[in-house]
Design a protein around this motif. Structure first.
Motif, PDB file in Angstrom:
ATOM      1  N   ARG A   1     -59.064-106.394  27.238  1.00 54.09           N
ATOM      2  CA  ARG A   1     -59.968-108.227  27.246  1.00 54.09           C
ATOM      3  C   ARG A   1     -59.062-109.137  28.542  1.00 54.09           C
ATOM      4  O   ARG A   1     -59.194-109.782  29.451  1.00 54.09           O
ATOM      5  N   SER A   2     -57.287-108.589  29.281  1.00 55.67           N
ATOM      6  CA  SER A   2     -57.142-108.664  30.127  1.00 55.67           C
ATOM      7  C   SER A   2     -57.806-108.584  31.592  1.00 55.67           C
ATOM      8  O   SER A   2     -57.941-109.531  31.745  1.00 55.67           O
ATOM      9  N   ILE A   3     -58.377-107.188  31.141  1.00 57.13           N
ATOM     10  CA  ILE A   3     -58.741-106.466  32.739  1.00 57.13           C
ATOM     11  C   ILE A   3     -60.596-108.006  32.585  1.00 57.13           C
ATOM     12  O   ILE A   3     -60.457-108.376  34.177  1.00 57.13           O
ATOM     13  N   ALA A   4     -60.911-108.000  31.581  1.00 56.47           N
ATOM     14  CA  ALA A   4     -62.138-108.121  31.999  1.00 56.47           C
ATOM     15  C   ALA A   4     -62.144-109.940  32.270  1.00 56.47           C
ATOM     16  O   ALA A   4     -62.893-110.938  32.717  1.00 56.47           O
ATOM     17  N   ASP A   5     -60.710-110.904  31.010  1.00 57.98           N
ATOM     18  CA  ASP A   5     -60.331-111.822  31.737  1.00 57.98           C
ATOM     19  C   ASP A   5     -60.236-112.777  33.070  1.00 57.98           C
ATOM     20  O   ASP A   5     -60.392-113.145  33.680  1.00 57.98           O
ATOM     21  N   THR A   6     -59.652-111.419  33.351  1.00 63.78           N
ATOM     22  CA  THR A   6     -59.238-111.248  34.963  1.00 63.78           C
ATOM     23  C   THR A   6     -59.804-111.370  35.398  1.00 63.78           C
ATOM     24  O   THR A   6     -60.481-112.637  37.077  1.00 63.78           O
ATOM     25  N   GLU A   7     -60.971-110.626  35.981  1.00 72.15           N
ATOM     26  CA  GLU A   7     -62.625-110.326  36.677  1.00 72.15           C
ATOM     27  C   GLU A   7     -62.865-111.361  36.035  1.00 72.15           C
ATOM     28  O   GLU A   7     -63.263-112.418  37.599  1.00 72.15           O
ATOM     29  N   TYR A   8     -62.839-112.517  34.969  1.00 71.37           N
ATOM     30  CA  TYR A   8     -63.667-113.129  34.889  1.00 71.37           C
ATOM     31  C   TYR A   8     -62.706-113.965  35.975  1.00 71.37           C
ATOM     32  O   TYR A   8     -63.496-115.151  36.379  1.00 71.37           O
ATOM     33  N   LEU A   9     -62.012-114.543  35.859  1.00 77.80           N
ATOM     34  CA  LEU A   9     -61.286-115.513  36.634  1.00 77.80           C
ATOM     35  C   LEU A   9     -61.489-115.596  38.400  1.00 77.80           C
ATOM     36  O   LEU A   9     -61.285-116.560  38.669  1.00 77.80           O
ATOM     37  N   THR A  10     -61.279-114.086  38.359  1.00 77.60           N
ATOM     38  CA  THR A  10     -61.201-113.817  39.780  1.00 77.60           C
ATOM     39  C   THR A  10     -62.822-114.696  40.009  1.00 77.60           C
ATOM     40  O   THR A  10     -63.072-114.476  40.990  1.00 77.60           O
TER      41      THR A  10
ATOM     42  N   GLU B   1     -65.133-116.600  39.572  1.00 74.72           N
ATOM     43  CA  GLU B   1     -64.920-118.300  39.478  1.00 74.72           C
ATOM     44  C   GLU B   1     -63.721-118.922  40.321  1.00 74.72           C
ATOM     45  O   GLU B   1     -64.075-119.669  41.228  1.00 74.72           O
ATOM     46  N   ILE B   2     -62.529-117.667  40.858  1.00 73.94           N
ATOM     47  CA  ILE B   2     -62.280-119.079  41.699  1.00 73.94           C
ATOM     48  C   ILE B   2     -62.672-118.725  43.072  1.00 73.94           C
ATOM     49  O   ILE B   2     -62.744-119.282  43.945  1.00 73.94           O
ATOM     50  N   ALA B   3     -63.111-117.689  43.273  1.00 76.25           N
ATOM     51  CA  ALA B   3     -64.405-116.659  44.671  1.00 76.25           C
ATOM     52  C   ALA B   3     -65.741-117.889  45.039  1.00 76.25           C
ATOM     53  O   ALA B   3     -65.523-118.372  45.725  1.00 76.25           O
ATOM     54  N   ALA B   4     -66.003-118.375  43.502  1.00 75.60           N
ATOM     55  CA  ALA B   4     -66.576-119.434  43.263  1.00 75.60           C
ATOM     56  C   ALA B   4     -66.209-121.111  44.074  1.00 75.60           C
ATOM     57  O   ALA B   4     -66.784-121.155  44.642  1.00 75.60           O
ATOM     58  N   LEU B   5     -65.369-121.310  43.883  1.00 72.54           N
ATOM     59  CA  LEU B   5     -64.074-122.172  44.013  1.00 72.54           C
ATOM     60  C   LEU B   5     -63.982-122.627  45.534  1.00 72.54           C
ATOM     61  O   LEU B   5     -64.535-123.445  46.115  1.00 72.54           O
ATOM     62  N   ARG B   6     -63.623-121.913  45.549  1.00 71.78           N
ATOM     63  CA  ARG B   6     -63.297-121.260  46.973  1.00 71.78           C
ATOM     64  C   ARG B   6     -64.980-121.536  48.269  1.00 71.78           C
ATOM     65  O   ARG B   6     -64.535-122.203  49.356  1.00 71.78           O
ATOM     66  N   ILE B   7     -65.988-120.718  47.812  1.00 77.13           N
ATOM     67  CA  ILE B   7     -67.205-120.524  48.543  1.00 77.13           C
ATOM     68  C   ILE B   7     -67.580-122.477  47.913  1.00 77.13           C
ATOM     69  O   ILE B   7     -67.920-122.991  49.425  1.00 77.13           O
TER      70      ILE B   7
END
Length: 197
Positions: free
Chosen positions: A132-141, A143-149
């Motif tokens: 679950r933590s890995i899935a949450d981390t991948e999701y947040l990653t 989201e952060i990439a989309a925000l940077r774009i």
């Protein structure tokens, strides 16, 4: 013809001969069977074995065992001959220690098995939590990439500042050119349009 009911069992005709046989009712619990052996709660027995195994693994047990053995030997060496119950080869002491070891080993193994089961369950829960933590981390990653774009397309403070500075310089340049020669702004803008092309 409805089936007959007798004492919790149905009589159902079977086959061409229409003989009846009894079948257990599925909507009623079975009557309890007689048990010849005593019953015990396995969890209570397991908890007791863990407590005994924990005690066997302490320094307190070793001290008490040492005190008992020393008292046993001293009593059977120095007590009056009529009061001694285990003479020199201390065969009864050896028997008692063997009996204690024969009960201690299975109790320790039972406690270890229970601990292994708990560890297995904890490892499974930890594995699921890690997934679950890995899935949450991948999701947040993502989201952060989309925000940077998205932020790449948004005007930043430095970009706005540099654009404003360019406009201020251009306006200052216009004012300086306006004071040098009296040119109407319309003529000046026409010339600028030609330069821009």
């Amino acid at each position: 013809m409805p089936p007959e009911r007798e004492s919790g069992r149905e009589r159902i005709p079977a086959g061409a001969t229409a003989t009846t046989r009894t079948r257990p009712r599925l909507d009623q619990p079975r009557p309890p069977r007689r048990r010849f052996l005593p019953e015990w709660d396995p969890e209570a027995f397991g908890r007791l074995s863990e407590r005994i195994a924990r005690f066997l693994g302490t320094g307190r047990f070793i001290v008490w065992m040492t005190v008992v053995i020393i008292a046993w030997v001293l009593w059977n060496v120095f007590a009056p001959r009529e009061l001694r119950f285990d003479n020199y080869p201390f065969i009864f002491l050896t028997l008692m220690l063997s009996l204690q070891a024969s009960y201690a080993a299975p109790l320790i193994l039972l406690a270890q098995n229970r601990q292994d089961d708990r560890d297995r369950v904890n490892l499974e829960q930890d594995r699921k939590q890690n997934e679950r933590s890995i899935a949450d981390t991948e999701y947040l990653t993502r989201e952060i990439a989309a925000l940077r774009i998205g932020l790449g397309e948004v005007a930043t403070r430095d970009w706005i500042r540099s654009e404003l500075q360019d406009l201020v310089k251009e306006l200052e340049g216009r004012q300086d050119g306006h004071h040098e020669r009296a040119v109407f702004p319309a003529e000046r803008s026409r010339g600028r349009d030609v330069d821009d092309r």
